[in-house]
Design a protein around this motif. Sequence first.
Motif, mmCIF file in Angstrom:
data_model
loop_
_atom_site.group_PDB
_atom_site.id
_atom_site.type_symbol
_atom_site.label_atom_id
_atom_site.label_comp_id
_atom_site.label_asym_id
_atom_site.label_seq_id
_atom_site.Cartn_x
_atom_site.Cartn_y
_atom_site.Cartn_z
ATOM 1 N N LYS A 73 0.820 -1.217 0.000
ATOM 2 C CA LYS A 73 0.000 0.000 0.000
ATOM 3 C C LYS A 73 0.855 1.268 0.000
ATOM 4 O O LYS A 73 0.343 2.363 0.108
ATOM 5 N N GLY A 74 2.175 1.108 -0.107
ATOM 6 C CA GLY A 74 3.073 2.251 -0.150
ATOM 7 C C GLY A 74 3.443 2.822 1.209
ATOM 8 O O GLY A 74 4.106 3.847 1.289
ATOM 9 N N ARG A 75 3.024 2.133 2.275
ATOM 10 C CA ARG A 75 3.351 2.613 3.623
ATOM 11 C C ARG A 75 4.799 2.303 3.962
ATOM 12 O O ARG A 75 5.298 1.226 3.632
ATOM 13 N N ASN A 76 5.443 3.235 4.642
ATOM 14 C CA ASN A 76 6.818 3.064 5.097
ATOM 15 C C ASN A 76 6.843 1.993 6.178
ATOM 16 O O ASN A 76 6.151 2.101 7.180
ATOM 17 N N ILE A 77 7.642 0.951 5.968
ATOM 18 C CA ILE A 77 7.762 -0.098 6.994
ATOM 19 C C ILE A 77 9.184 -0.178 7.542
ATOM 20 O O ILE A 77 9.492 -1.068 8.326
ATOM 21 N N GLY A 78 10.017 0.763 7.138
ATOM 22 C CA GLY A 78 11.373 0.828 7.668
ATOM 23 C C GLY A 78 12.250 1.677 6.785
ATOM 24 O O GLY A 78 12.080 1.699 5.569
ATOM 25 N N SER A 79 13.145 2.425 7.404
ATOM 26 C CA SER A 79 14.095 3.212 6.624
ATOM 27 C C SER A 79 15.343 3.474 7.456
ATOM 28 O O SER A 79 15.315 3.395 8.688
ATOM 29 N N ASP A 80 16.407 3.783 6.750
ATOM 30 C CA ASP A 80 17.650 4.152 7.414
ATOM 31 C C ASP A 80 18.472 4.969 6.439
ATOM 32 O O ASP A 80 18.377 4.790 5.221
#
Length: 90
Positions: A73-80
Motif C-alpha cells: 500500500k506504499g506505507r513506510n515499513i522501515g528506513s535508514d
Amino acid sequence: VGMRWVISETVRPVAKVDLSYSKNGGLTWLPTKSLAVAPTEVLAAVPTSYRWKVPAGLNTSKAKVKVTLRDAKGRNIGSDASNRNFKIVP
C-alpha cells in the motif's frame, strides 16, 4: 558507486525499496531509484544492493543516502540513512 544495505526484519511484507540521496546532510532527499518487489516476507528475496550512477555535477561533502522499505500500500515499513556525511567528487 555501489549502495548496499541489510534488512533484518519488517512488520509487513516488503513490496518496494526506495533509494534516495541528499546533498545537504539529510535536510532534503532526492529520489535515486525505486525497486519493485513481489510482496514477500522472505527477506532474502528483497534487493540489498544497487549500482548507482552518481548524477552529473554532484559535488558535495555533505552527501548521504537513504533506503526506505514500503509495503504493497506504499506505507513506510522501515528506513535508514547514512550515519555520517560523505564526499562525492566528479
